[in-house]
Structures are given as structure tokens and as C-alpha cells.
Design a protein around this motif. Structure first.
Motif, PDB file in Angstrom:
ATOM      1  N   THR A   9       0.848  -1.196   0.000  1.00  0.00           N
ATOM      2  CA  THR A   9       0.000   0.000   0.000  1.00  0.00           C
ATOM      3  C   THR A   9       0.885   1.248   0.000  1.00  0.00           C
ATOM      4  OG1 THR A   9      -1.655  -1.234   1.235  1.00  0.00           O
ATOM      5  CG2 THR A   9      -1.889   1.137   1.246  1.00  0.00           C
ATOM      6  N   PHE A  10       2.015   1.136   0.707  1.00  0.00           N
ATOM      7  CA  PHE A  10       2.991   2.228   0.798  1.00  0.00           C
ATOM      8  C   PHE A  10       2.347   3.534   1.258  1.00  0.00           C
ATOM      9  CE2 PHE A  10       4.615  -0.787  -2.383  1.00  0.00           C
ATOM     10  CZ  PHE A  10       5.785  -1.177  -1.726  1.00  0.00           C
ATOM     11  N   HIS A  14       7.621   4.919   4.686  1.00  0.00           N
ATOM     12  CA  HIS A  14       8.528   4.933   5.837  1.00  0.00           C
ATOM     13  C   HIS A  14       9.765   4.088   5.546  1.00  0.00           C
ATOM     14  CE1 HIS A  14       6.959   0.937   6.741  1.00  0.00           C
ATOM     15  NE2 HIS A  14       5.719   1.421   6.807  1.00  0.00           N
ATOM     16  N   HIS A  17       9.441   0.557   4.185  1.00  0.00           N
ATOM     17  CA  HIS A  17       9.147   0.499   2.748  1.00  0.00           C
ATOM     18  C   HIS A  17      10.432   0.710   1.934  1.00  0.00           C
ATOM     19  CE1 HIS A  17       4.873   2.006   3.888  1.00  0.00           C
ATOM     20  NE2 HIS A  17       4.860   0.692   3.784  1.00  0.00           N
ATOM     21  N   GLY A  93       7.494  -8.694   2.336  1.00  0.00           N
ATOM     22  CA  GLY A  93       8.021  -8.712   3.704  1.00  0.00           C
ATOM     23  C   GLY A  93       7.638  -9.992   4.445  1.00  0.00           C
ATOM     24  N   ASP A  95       6.199 -10.493   7.117  1.00  0.00           N
ATOM     25  CA  ASP A  95       4.870 -10.545   7.763  1.00  0.00           C
ATOM     26  C   ASP A  95       3.895 -11.371   6.907  1.00  0.00           C
ATOM     27  OD1 ASP A  95       5.507  -8.262   6.155  1.00  0.00           O
ATOM     28  OD2 ASP A  95       3.571  -7.357   6.606  1.00  0.00           O
ATOM     29  N   THR A 115      11.386  -4.697   8.420  1.00  0.00           N
ATOM     30  CA  THR A 115      12.098  -3.762   9.301  1.00  0.00           C
ATOM     31  C   THR A 115      11.325  -3.653  10.607  1.00  0.00           C
ATOM     32  OG1 THR A 115      12.744  -2.538   7.334  1.00  0.00           O
ATOM     33  CG2 THR A 115      13.016  -1.399   9.446  1.00  0.00           C
ATOM     34  N   ILE A 118       8.345  -0.400  12.833  1.00  0.00           N
ATOM     35  CA  ILE A 118       7.724   0.677  12.049  1.00  0.00           C
ATOM     36  C   ILE A 118       6.650   0.103  11.125  1.00  0.00           C
ATOM     37  CG2 ILE A 118       9.496   0.679  10.201  1.00  0.00           C
ATOM     38  CD1 ILE A 118       8.918   3.921  10.539  1.00  0.00           C
ATOM     39  N   SER A 120       2.892   1.541   8.658  1.00  0.00           N
ATOM     40  CA  SER A 120       1.980   2.642   8.297  1.00  0.00           C
ATOM     41  C   SER A 120       0.907   2.792   9.360  1.00  0.00           C
ATOM     42  CB  SER A 120       1.308   2.354   6.955  1.00  0.00           C
ATOM     43  OG  SER A 120       2.255   2.153   5.963  1.00  0.00           O
ATOM     44  N   THR A 121       0.442   1.655   9.895  1.00  0.00           N
ATOM     45  CA  THR A 121      -0.620   1.694  10.914  1.00  0.00           C
ATOM     46  C   THR A 121      -0.170   2.558  12.088  1.00  0.00           C
ATOM     47  OG1 THR A 121      -1.269  -0.513  10.253  1.00  0.00           O
ATOM     48  CG2 THR A 121      -2.052   0.228  12.396  1.00  0.00           C
ATOM     49  N   ARG A 124      -0.021   6.196  11.118  1.00  0.00           N
ATOM     50  CA  ARG A 124      -1.367   6.787  11.020  1.00  0.00           C
ATOM     51  C   ARG A 124      -1.885   7.109  12.414  1.00  0.00           C
ATOM     52  NH1 ARG A 124      -2.265   3.084   6.500  1.00  0.00           N
ATOM     53  NH2 ARG A 124      -2.837   1.448   7.973  1.00  0.00           N
TER      54      ARG A 124
HETATM   55  N1  CTP Z   1       7.344  -3.750   5.122  1.00  0.00           N
HETATM   56  C1  CTP Z   1       8.566  -4.038   5.709  1.00  0.00           C
HETATM   57  N2  CTP Z   1       8.849  -3.530   6.941  1.00  0.00           N
HETATM   58  C2  CTP Z   1       7.958  -2.743   7.596  1.00  0.00           C
HETATM   59  C3  CTP Z   1       6.703  -2.431   7.000  1.00  0.00           C
HETATM   60  C4  CTP Z   1       6.446  -2.950   5.748  1.00  0.00           C
HETATM   61  O1  CTP Z   1       9.375  -4.767   5.156  1.00  0.00           O
HETATM   62  N3  CTP Z   1       8.268  -2.295   8.787  1.00  0.00           N
HETATM   63  C5  CTP Z   1       7.025  -4.324   3.830  1.00  0.00           C
HETATM   64  C6  CTP Z   1       5.798  -5.217   3.834  1.00  0.00           C
HETATM   65  O2  CTP Z   1       6.102  -6.502   4.310  1.00  0.00           O
HETATM   66  C7  CTP Z   1       5.401  -5.189   2.372  1.00  0.00           C
HETATM   67  C8  CTP Z   1       5.778  -3.779   1.943  1.00  0.00           C
HETATM   68  O3  CTP Z   1       6.682  -3.288   2.919  1.00  0.00           O
HETATM   69  O4  CTP Z   1       6.184  -6.118   1.660  1.00  0.00           O
HETATM   70  C9  CTP Z   1       4.580  -2.856   1.838  1.00  0.00           C
HETATM   71  O5  CTP Z   1       3.866  -2.982   3.050  1.00  0.00           O
HETATM   72  P1  CTP Z   1       2.612  -2.109   3.496  1.00  0.00           P
HETATM   73  O6  CTP Z   1       1.516  -3.009   3.818  1.00  0.00           O
HETATM   74  O7  CTP Z   1       2.403  -1.016   2.544  1.00  0.00           O
HETATM   75  O8  CTP Z   1       3.253  -1.446   4.836  1.00  0.00           O
HETATM   76  P2  CTP Z   1       2.851  -1.556   6.345  1.00  0.00           P
HETATM   77  O9  CTP Z   1       3.658  -0.543   7.103  1.00  0.00           O
HETATM   78  O10 CTP Z   1       2.964  -2.973   6.835  1.00  0.00           O
HETATM   79  O11 CTP Z   1       1.324  -1.088   6.303  1.00  0.00           O
HETATM   80  P3  CTP Z   1       0.116  -1.316   7.320  1.00  0.00           P
HETATM   81  O12 CTP Z   1       0.599  -0.944   8.693  1.00  0.00           O
HETATM   82  O13 CTP Z   1      -0.963  -0.408   6.802  1.00  0.00           O
HETATM   83  O14 CTP Z   1      -0.267  -2.777   7.223  1.00  0.00           O
END
Ligand code: CTP
Length: 454
Positions: A9-10, A14, A17, A93, A95, A115, A118, A120-121, A124
Motif C-alpha cells: 500500500t505504501f 517509511h 518500505h 516482507g 509478515d 524492518t 515501524i 503505516s498503521t 497513522r
Molecule cells: N514492510 C517491511 N517492513 C515494515 C513495514 C512494511 O518490510 N516495517 C514491507 C511489507 O512486508 C510489504 C511492503 O513493505 O512487503 C509494503 O507494506 P505495506 O503493507 O504497505 O506497509 P505496512 O507498514 O505494513 O502497512 P500497514 O501498517 O498499513 O499494514
């Protein structure tokens, strides 16, 4: 040339990403990045994405790692993208570990360490401050709402208010909330916003007190039982820069919005007839829906849904209203109501029932064709656009998740964070619905006494 693809979703780009994009790029010579489209995120329950698709694409572009950016629009698209873009390696990632093993049939699948600390949730939540939400009422709908609230980020449902100490305590324990109250003022001290899930007759009073104490209000339908009360509430909300929203779940759902937009586009020509039916047989006469003192009955319970469609499609310039209701012999509430709403060049019919069953569909007829939404149209998920030629049918589908309450809650939180009300149900539309509720109640003497109190 080794070609790599990754998706996300990016939102609020951060370091997590940036790290994964950098590592993905280093795994090959050409990196394709799939950014999720707004509709796709919505349909998979990711309701609170902060940035628009354009902003998210721009941020991915700025990292300099993507050679090509595409939009991910539907579940299953990855399979075709991998083939279409001749991909050797899919990266995501950790997860998601194991979730994309099915793609091994098409290319190499690599899960890279995520990583730490950190997301997006988290960003936000920090950006918006988590909204403390309190529930007024501890009945059936309040319980459903709590379950649905787990799908919406940026809120903490922390507190519940109820009149009956034993029941409210039980609710608080069951859902592991932080507080319960039987004192409304003290309850309001613990929250930023409230969700009113009590009988219709109590909405106005609870909403007014909350707004006057500077709390945002999401109120179950019907918001009020009179036009003046609705106007007053919206004017307090406006003066205090607060969000007041009527919780008619249908209008906030993605497929319903698509339906309205498509109907408004002229696809069936000029709309001249809207027929919407919503019946829900309720047998237990001890329930609120059969309680005259609480303004029960099928019209107050269900008519808000068809009224929304009618008002959205045909507007507010109503010329005439015809109404026929059938009443329960013992409780005196309407078990069935049919209302014709006449416009200068159109007519709408709404049919509702708690003691009569019918096909719960919606038909929107125009000069060039019609739109058919099968039951349960109020949980809009699918509709067809048809014309004279039976071969010319267009079908539309967008998933309606769970009970749908997540959509209204997500819209409420978004409205609070951006500081203005949702266009999906305007204050004028809610006021008109309240006016029609009042019209119904005034027509039948048994509701007079209740109306005076409400
Ligand atoms: N990603 C990562 N390390 C993080 C956050 C995200 O490696 N700390 C990776 C995810 O595993 C995915 C990509 O970045 O392959 C895009 O993830 P996205 O869902 O946009 O990011 P999140 O921060 O995980 O978003 P949300 O909290 O909304 O689920």
C-alpha cells in the motif's frame, strides 16, 4: 535481465518500505512495484489508508528504486502480473510468510525480513492521535459494532454507558473495555467521540448532550424522530466544529456508492421509478422493535435504508407522499408499511416490514433501462444494469464485508481526522429522512404520546 516484483500500500512511506524496495531492487535488474488501488484496499478491509493512490505512487517513485509502477486492483492480479511482466522473482516482507507460496508455480518467491518497529498503521495512529470512542447502549447492535470496530484503525473503543448497571458491567467485561458508566456526564469525560446505539426515542437527548460537551457523534438511525431536532443537532455540530453522522451502514459501503454513481451517470437514462423493499421478520414481540413506547415498528426500524436510495437518486423536491401501514393487533406498531413518494417526473416506492416478508430487492428504472439489485440490496455487493436488449447486461460486484458497520465507522474516523463531514450522507439528507419519519409518526395517533416525549 532479472525482473523482480513487489507489492504494497505504501501509505505514509517509511523506512520499512524504503528498505524492502532497496533490497528488492538489489535482487535483480528491473523492479516493478505494485501499489494497491483505493478500491482494492477498501474491499480487503484496509479502510483507513491515509494517502491517495496518486500520493502513494509519487512517494514510491521518489525512492528511485522502482523502474515501473503499476496499480494492484483486485485479488488474484499478482498471478497475471507475474506472467504479463515476465517476472523472475516475487518479493514481499516476512509478515506475509507463506501467504504467497502459491506464486511459486510462476516464479521464485522471497520473503524478506521486515524492518522492525515501524508500520503505516503506527504512523497513522501517531498522526491522528487515537480517537477514544465510547458506546452508548449495551444491546445487540452495540455488540455487533464492537466486533466490527476491530477492522478500523485509529480508534480505541474504551468506554460504555448504560442505564442498567448489571447489564453494562456484563458488556464491559465481555468486550474487555476500560470503563463502564451509568452516569452519562462521567462517561463523556472519558471519550472524544460517541456511538449512540440506544432506542430511537433517546437519540436526540444523548446526541445533544454529547455535542454540547464537544464530542463527535455517530448515531444509529433514525437520527431523530423530527426535522427540528435533526436541524438543531446539525447546527450545534457545525457551530462546535464537530462531526455528526447518521449510522446508516448501507450508504458508506463501497458497492452502494458505485451503484449511486453509476445510476447518476445516466446509464439507464432519466430515472423515473425507484422501488426499494426491506423486510426483516421479527417474531419476538418483547423486543424493542415491537415496543410502541420506544417508537418501534417497521417504518422507524427499516425505512431509513430505502429513503437513502430514493433521496440520493431523486432528490429532495418531493411533491406528495402516500402511505399505507398495517398494525400489529397487540402492540400497535406497524408490521408493514408502503410509501409512495411522488416527484414532478418520478415516483418511488418503499416497502418495509417486520411482520410481513417480501423479496428485498431494489429496482431503479429509467428511460433507457434499469438497474436491478438483488436481496439484500442494503448490503450492496452486486447489481446489474439491463436494457431492452436482454443480451446487453452489465454486472458489477464489490464485496460487502462482515456486518458492514466497519464502513460507517471508518468514514466517521476519516471525517473527524480531515475535519469535514462525509458526502456519503449529507446533513440535508439526514434532515429530510427525519422529516419523513416525523410525517409517518404524526399520521398515526398512537405515536402522538411518544412523539411528545422524544
Ligand atoms: N514492510 C517491511 N517492513 C515494515 C513495514 C512494511 O518490510 N516495517 C514491507 C511489507 O512486508 C510489504 C511492503 O513493505 O512487503 C509494503 O507494506 P505495506 O503493507 O504497505 O506497509 P505496512 O507498514 O505494513 O502497512 P500497514 O501498517 O498499513 O499494514
Amino acid at each position: 535481465m532479472k525482473r523482480v516484483i513487489t507489492y504494497g500500500t505504501f501509505d505514509l512511506l517509511h523506512q520499512g518500505h524504503i528498505n524492502i524496495l532497496k533490497k528488492a531492487k538489489a535482487l535483480g535488474d528491473y523492479l516493478v512495484v505494485g501499489v494497491t488501488g483505493d478500491d482494492y484496499d477498501y474491499s480487503r478491509g484496509k479502510l483507513n489508508v491515509f494517502q491517495s493512490l496518486a500520493e502513494r505512487i509519487e512517494n514510491v517513485k521518489k525512492t528511485g528504486y522502482a523502474d515501473e509502477i503499476i496499480v494492484e486492483e483486485y485479488l488474484g492480479q499478482k498471478v497475471s502480473d507475474i506472467q504479463k511482466y515476465n517476472i523472475d522473482t516475487f518479493v514481499v516482507g516476512s509478515d506475509w510468510k507463506g501467504k504467497f507460496d502459491y506464486l511459486k508455480e510462476y516464479c521464485e518467491v522471497i520473503y524478506l525480513n521486515r524492518t522492525k518497529n515501524i508500520s503505516s498503521t503506527e504512523l497513522r495512529n501517531k498522526k491522528n492521535n487515537v480517537l477514544r470512542l465510547g458506546i452508548i447502549g449495551n444491546g445487540r447492535i452495540a455488540a455487533r459494532f464492537l466486533k466490527e470496530s476491530k477492522y478500523v484503525s485509529g480508534i480505541d473503543v474504551c468506554s460504555v454507558y448504560g442505564r442498567n448497571e448489571e447489564k453494562v458491567k456484563q458488556f464491559y467485561e465481555k468486550f474487555e473495555l476500560c470503563y463502564y458508566f451509568t452516569n452519562y456526564e462521567k462517561f463523556l469525560d472519558t471519550v472524544d467521540a460517541v456511538y449512540i446505539a440506544t432506542p430511537h426515542t433517546t437519540h436526540y437527548e444523548f446526541a445533544k448532550k454529547a455535542l454540547l460537551r464537544n464530542k463527535h457523534v455517530l448515531c444509529e438511525k433514525p437520527l431523530t424522530l423530527s426535522e427540528d431536532f435533526a436541524r438543531e443537532l446539525f447546527s450545534i455540530a457545525e457551530k462546535n466544529k464537530l462531526i455528526l453522522m447518521e449510522a446508516i451502514k448501507t450508504v458508506y459501503a463501497p458497492c452502494f456508492n458505485k451503484l449511486i454513481n453509476i445510476a447518476k451517470s445516466g446509464i439507464v437514462g432519466k430515472i423515473v421509478d425507484v422501488r426499494a423493499t426491506f423486510t426483516k421478520l421479527i417474531d419476538d414481540k418483547s423486543l424493542r422493535e415491537y415496543n410502541l413506547q420506544l417508537c418501534g415498528g417497521s417504518f422507524t426500524e427499516l425505512a431509513t435504508y430505502p429513503l437513502c436510495v430514493i433521496i440520493k437518486l431523486l432528490g429532495s423536491d418531493i411533491k406528495e407522499i402516500y402511505l399505507k401501514s398495517i398494525f400489529d393487533k397487540y402492540t400497535n406498531v406497524d408490521i408493514f408499511s408502503k410509501m409512495n413518494i411522488e416527484y414532478t417526473e418520478a415516483i418511488a416506492t418503499l416497502t418495509v416490514g417486520i411482520g410481513v416478508k417480501s423479496e428485498g430487492d431494489l429496482v431503479i428504472s429509467g428511460t433507457k433501462g434499469y438497474i436491478y439489485v438483488p436481496a439484500p440490496w442494503w448490503k450492496t455487493e452486486f447489481f446489474e444494469v439491463k436494457a431492452e436488449d436482454p443480451g446487453k447486461v452489465q454486472k458489477f460486484f464489490t464485496k460487502f464485508d462482515g456486518d458492514g458497520l466497519r464502513y460507517e465507522l471508518s468514514e466517521f474516523v476519516k471525517s473527524i481526522n480531515r475535519g469535514y463531514s462525509s458526502y456519503k450522507l449529507s446533513s440535508n439528507e439526514s434532515i429530510l429522512i427525519a422529516k419523513i419519519m416525523e410525517y409517518f409518526l404524526k399520521k398515526f395517533p398512537q405515536y402522538n404520546y411518544v412523539l411528545q416525549k422524544a
